[in-house]
Motif scaffolding. Sequence first.
Motif, mmCIF file in Angstrom:
data_model
loop_
_atom_site.group_PDB
_atom_site.id
_atom_site.type_symbol
_atom_site.label_atom_id
_atom_site.label_comp_id
_atom_site.label_asym_id
_atom_site.label_seq_id
_atom_site.Cartn_x
_atom_site.Cartn_y
_atom_site.Cartn_z
ATOM 1 N N UNK A 180 0.576 -3.770 -7.593
ATOM 2 C CA UNK A 180 0.054 -3.498 -8.677
ATOM 3 C C UNK A 180 -1.454 -3.203 -8.452
ATOM 4 N N UNK A 181 -1.838 -4.046 -7.730
ATOM 5 C CA UNK A 181 -3.182 -3.865 -7.631
ATOM 6 C C UNK A 181 -3.514 -2.273 -6.805
ATOM 7 N N UNK A 210 -8.622 -3.581 -2.121
ATOM 8 C CA UNK A 210 -7.544 -4.025 -2.011
ATOM 9 C C UNK A 210 -7.574 -5.063 -0.786
ATOM 10 N N UNK A 211 -8.481 -4.963 0.146
ATOM 11 C CA UNK A 211 -8.591 -5.975 1.031
ATOM 12 C C UNK A 211 -9.177 -7.289 0.489
ATOM 13 N N UNK A 212 -10.010 -7.034 -0.588
ATOM 14 C CA UNK A 212 -10.416 -8.174 -1.461
ATOM 15 C C UNK A 212 -9.559 -8.997 -1.883
ATOM 16 N N UNK A 213 -8.542 -8.251 -2.698
ATOM 17 C CA UNK A 213 -7.482 -8.917 -3.273
ATOM 18 C C UNK A 213 -6.448 -9.421 -2.448
ATOM 19 N N UNK A 240 0.716 -1.064 0.087
ATOM 20 C CA UNK A 240 -0.038 0.175 -0.051
ATOM 21 C C UNK A 240 0.913 1.033 0.130
ATOM 22 N N UNK A 241 1.810 1.233 0.889
ATOM 23 C CA UNK A 241 2.794 2.518 0.989
ATOM 24 C C UNK A 241 3.417 2.794 -0.189
ATOM 25 N N UNK A 242 3.902 1.450 -0.912
ATOM 26 C CA UNK A 242 4.702 1.679 -2.114
ATOM 27 C C UNK A 242 3.738 1.891 -3.347
#
Lengths: 261, 296
Positions: B176-177, B216-219, B116-118
Amino acid sequence: MTLGLKITNVSKTWNPDGPDPVPAVRNLTLDVALGEFVVLLGPSGCGKSSLLYIVAGLEDATDGSVTFDGLRVTEPSPERSLIFQEASLYPWLTVQDNITFGLKIAGLSPKKQHEAAERLLQLVGLVGAGDRRPHELSGGMRQRAALARALAMKPKVLLMDEPFAALDVQTRARMQGHLLNIWESSKASVLLVTHSIDEALALADRVVVFTARPGQIKAEIPITAPRPRDMRSPEMIELARQCEALLGEEVEKSFKEQELT
Amino acid sequence: MTDETLQTPLVANRQESFGKRLLRRMEPVLWVMASLSIFVGFWEFAWWRGWANPLLLPPPHIFLANLPDQFRFFDPGGTRAGALATGGSIFSVLGVIAWSSLRVTVGLALGFMLSLAIGIGIRYFRIFGKLVLPLVTMLAPISPVAWLPVAVFIFGIGNPPAIFLVFIAIFFIMTLATLSQIDNVPVHYIQLARIMGCNKRQIYRHVILPAILPELFVTLRMNLFAAWMVVLIAEAVGVGSGLGQVTMMARNTFNASLVFFTMTLIGLTGFAFDQTLRYIQRKVLWWVGPSNVGGL
Ligand SMILES: Nc1ncnc2c1ncn2[C@@H]1O[C@H](COP(=O)(O)OP(=O)(O)OP(=O)(O)O)[C@@H](O)[C@H]1O
Ligand SMILES: [Mg+2]
């Protein structure tokens, strides 16, 4: 210094350096006086939304200038608030937090925010819905919440891009009445885009009919009848006929163009 | 759930509505049971007809028959290649599961936060993005298994290489997501934020971050199973404890019962993990409806 909104010789071309630039607005001049209600009417794709984005400061004009109260518009500001067809409330915030979003960013205390929210919910007729989530509201309620969110910032101009297009006819009529009340009490100017001639005639001090792309002003029709207006009165029927003829020509043109390309 | 509890009419009435409620709540569980029963049923049938060799494919009633016997193979400390002399217990099994779970959890948490940070950094700081994105894109397709030797070279034996592998398994995909989620934030959200006076930092903090988190949490949840697979491999090869190590030991000693028993544990643990993540998602990131990946 002129108060109000002044759009002078504005042109907008999308992708100006790309392989196929799209001229959306050409050489358009339009003034909106303080507290005036102006409705833009035009065929689909003639650049009405583009013009609103420029006035909002979200996009730069390719040419010409927009000034507001004598100052050149270069970036977005809460005093020129924009309302979209879809309410686009933030789904992760409650209705109340959506309404006070701008106030929070501006650094108002939670207490002040709460007071403002109460007042605005009252104003748009959403008392008691403050704790709900946007997805729990009907389309009309969502649009009212979006209106409250814009009003929270005490805008001097409300830019509205087909704000009621997604609503059913009954809700739409109620919302128009609502908007007129709010407009009269807020003294803000309104620049509203619609496809509906009836809506234009019901709301506007002045209807501005656009040509097919690139958008230019084809005609300006002032309406002096007091509100609320009776759409079946001879005067209104005549105005509607006029608008329909003007708009019809341009819709024809824009269809022809689409067939060519 | 039983009907023997019918009492006086008045109470029965209340009981019935309670029973109905219970039944509604239990319904998903019943479907899980039914789903399992079909699978187990076929297996048992195959054994009964003599199609499945009980030494190689022992059905559940065999490998679940003598639990204490199975428990003896579980040692949270790990590194042992055989049954304990003294009997293990359910606690040693839980201990082994806990070690694997801990590695997965830490790896997932690190991977989620760092990606997430990157990801946000790549979009927020243009030059940083231009420098880092090609690297991420090139490293993304490398299988975590290929990182296994690297993990051992760098971290040796123990928890760090296993955690590192879990981290690697999700980090690049999640980065990437994150980028694709940021690019897909509705443009109206951002335009509105600008109108209401947000600067760039505020737009990222108050609009982009909450807009991308649920997806993102789903990913993350969809990559949970990949993380489990990787941790088992890491445990089998490089760590020497955990469920992966037990599986490997069972394989080496041709203990089919133990293989299937461990597989059952892995399945149940993975299921529990998924349910937990779903729960967190519903409670914390409620604004996107719970997606239905993986049933229930
Ligand atoms: N962000 C953009 N990038 C490139 N082209 C655009 C963009 N926005 C609009 N256009 C193009 O500019 C032209 C005018 O679009 P605009 O949305 O302003 O029309 P409109 O009058 O609002 O149409 P409608 O009534 O259908 O909403 C269209 O041809 C459209 O494809
Ligand atoms: Mg438009």
